[in-house]
Design a protein around this motif. Structure first.
Motif, mmCIF file in Angstrom:
data_model
loop_
_atom_site.group_PDB
_atom_site.id
_atom_site.type_symbol
_atom_site.label_atom_id
_atom_site.label_comp_id
_atom_site.label_asym_id
_atom_site.label_seq_id
_atom_site.Cartn_x
_atom_site.Cartn_y
_atom_site.Cartn_z
ATOM 1 N N ALA A 16 0.846 -1.246 0.360
ATOM 2 C CA ALA A 16 0.213 0.254 -0.207
ATOM 3 C C ALA A 16 0.921 1.120 -0.021
ATOM 4 C CB ALA A 16 -1.152 -0.620 1.292
ATOM 5 N N LEU A 17 2.341 1.336 0.842
ATOM 6 C CA LEU A 17 2.708 2.396 0.939
ATOM 7 C C LEU A 17 3.693 2.496 -0.564
ATOM 8 C CD1 LEU A 17 4.221 1.954 4.536
ATOM 9 C CD2 LEU A 17 2.514 3.949 3.190
ATOM 10 N N GLN A 18 4.014 1.485 -0.941
ATOM 11 C CA GLN A 18 4.386 1.547 -2.639
ATOM 12 C C GLN A 18 2.845 2.164 -3.444
ATOM 13 O OE1 GLN A 18 7.655 1.284 -3.239
ATOM 14 N NE2 GLN A 18 7.102 2.099 -5.540
ATOM 15 N N ARG A 19 1.959 1.859 -3.298
ATOM 16 C CA ARG A 19 1.578 2.270 -4.265
ATOM 17 C C ARG A 19 1.265 3.830 -4.168
ATOM 18 N NH1 ARG A 19 -0.859 -2.428 -3.474
ATOM 19 N NH2 ARG A 19 -2.805 -1.781 -1.722
ATOM 20 N N TRP A 20 0.888 4.516 -3.215
ATOM 21 C CA TRP A 20 1.678 5.637 -2.509
ATOM 22 C C TRP A 20 2.508 6.340 -2.886
ATOM 23 C CZ3 TRP A 20 -1.668 9.894 0.384
ATOM 24 C CH2 TRP A 20 -2.453 8.608 0.599
ATOM 25 N N ARG A 21 3.332 5.814 -2.869
ATOM 26 C CA ARG A 21 5.087 5.852 -3.447
ATOM 27 C C ARG A 21 4.790 6.026 -5.315
ATOM 28 N NH1 ARG A 21 10.946 4.327 -1.858
ATOM 29 N NH2 ARG A 21 12.196 5.865 -1.792
ATOM 30 N N ASP A 22 4.266 5.481 -5.801
ATOM 31 C CA ASP A 22 4.233 5.842 -7.252
ATOM 32 C C ASP A 22 3.450 6.864 -7.774
ATOM 33 O OD1 ASP A 22 5.599 3.344 -7.520
ATOM 34 O OD2 ASP A 22 3.564 1.635 -7.720
ATOM 35 N N SER A 23 2.158 7.324 -6.945
ATOM 36 C CA SER A 23 1.534 8.534 -7.329
ATOM 37 C C SER A 23 1.413 9.883 -6.431
ATOM 38 C CB SER A 23 0.244 7.972 -6.416
ATOM 39 O OG SER A 23 0.128 7.907 -5.058
ATOM 40 N N GLY A 24 3.193 9.202 -6.263
ATOM 41 C CA GLY A 24 4.237 10.241 -5.661
ATOM 42 C C GLY A 24 3.185 11.452 -4.781
ATOM 43 N N GLN A 25 2.894 10.835 -3.953
ATOM 44 C CA GLN A 25 2.142 11.101 -2.649
ATOM 45 C C GLN A 25 2.370 10.612 -1.446
ATOM 46 O OE1 GLN A 25 -2.810 11.447 -3.083
ATOM 47 N NE2 GLN A 25 -2.098 10.333 -4.388
ATOM 48 N N GLN A 26 2.873 11.197 -0.457
ATOM 49 C CA GLN A 26 2.602 10.831 1.144
ATOM 50 C C GLN A 26 1.960 10.269 2.005
ATOM 51 O OE1 GLN A 26 6.137 13.182 2.695
ATOM 52 N NE2 GLN A 26 7.368 11.006 2.685
ATOM 53 N N PRO A 27 0.880 9.304 2.909
ATOM 54 C CA PRO A 27 0.431 9.458 3.368
ATOM 55 C C PRO A 27 1.153 10.239 4.801
ATOM 56 C CG PRO A 27 1.539 7.384 3.452
ATOM 57 C CD PRO A 27 1.378 8.134 2.325
#
Length: 254
Positions: free
Chosen positions: A13-24
């Motif tokens: 899930a964190l990788q998907r955030w990283r791939d989208s250029g965002q940070q939770p």
């Protein structure tokens, strides 16, 4: 299932955030602080190691001056207000509440004024965020909280319309109705992943992790250390004041 397999969905899930250029965004609230204890020290040291800020919910009526001197020297710890005495005033057949409708509103608000005064006497740095004991408060009281001196309210669960800003915890690591120890790690990871997905696809609140240092079993400490390690560098763990400032700057937020 190995512990690594338990945590793999969070890594994905964190990788998907990283791939989208965002940070939770995550934040941590710990409840029921009264005095400096070994569990308190363990939590403070652990969070310092990972640079995770803590909103420390202090019970003002019972808070020890030694807690204040300990906390004031640790800049990542931000005391907030956990009611007044953490005393239940609800009948036995109702859920526990200190800030419920069971006493005159004026009496409850006067106690909350005492809470603010006590916090001001004790701590050099603290935030006027109200954390109701048992995460429950009479809705009729909330319009008066700002005039009493509170800047925000923090309970548990998804945010609802309120008379002042809400910064809620959304993940409780303790199994209060079962073992009274840490909930299964796989269940906690699944909840966090679900909230990460909801936040990634639309505006959703920061993920608020709720802890109670005094009752942690070893599984709770293991979970927190692994969570901090898995999220290090891949998300932002923010101070409650920073979270409130960001929420205020977000269009459409309270």
């Amino acid at each position: 299932m190995t512990e690594d397999h338990v945590w793999q969905p969070l890594a994905d899930a964190l990788q998907r955030w990283r791939d989208s250029g965002q940070q939770p965004v995550f934040w941590l609230r710990d409840d029921d602080a009264i005095e400096r204890t070994k569990p308190m020290e363990r939590l403070v040291d652990l969070t310092a190691d990972f640079r995770v800020p803590i909103a420390l919910a202090v019970i003002p009526a019972h808070a020890d001056p030694g807690l204040a001197s300990y906390v004031d020297g640790r800049k990542h710890v931000r005391p907030v207000v956990h009611g007044w005495t953490h005393e239940n005033h609800a009948p036995a057949d109702q859920k526990k509440q200190e800030l419920g409708p069971h006493r005159p509103a004026g009496m409850v608000l006067d106690e909350l004024r005492q809470s603010l005064a006590k916090m001001d006497d004790l701590f050099a740095r603290w935030s006027p965020v109200l954390v109701p004991p048992w995460n429950r408060i009479d809705a009729a009281l909330t319009p008066s909280l700002r005039e009493v001196g509170f800047s925000a309210l923090s309970v548990f669960g998804p945010p609802k319309p309120a008379a002042l800003p809400l910064v809620n915890s959304t993940i409780d690591i303790m199994d209060w109705h079962g073992t009274r120890g840490c909930r299964p790690h796989a269940a906690l990871v699944a909840e966090i992943v679900a909230q990460l997905e909801a936040a990634r696809v639309g505006h959703a609140p920061a993920i608020g992790v709720l802890t109670h240092h005094l009752v942690h079993d070893e599984a709770a400490w293991v979970f927190l250390e692994r969570l901090f390690a898995e999220t290090a560098g891949l998300c932002r763990w923010v101070d409650v004041d920073e979270l409130l400032a960001e929420d205020a700057a977000t269009p459409g937020s309270r």
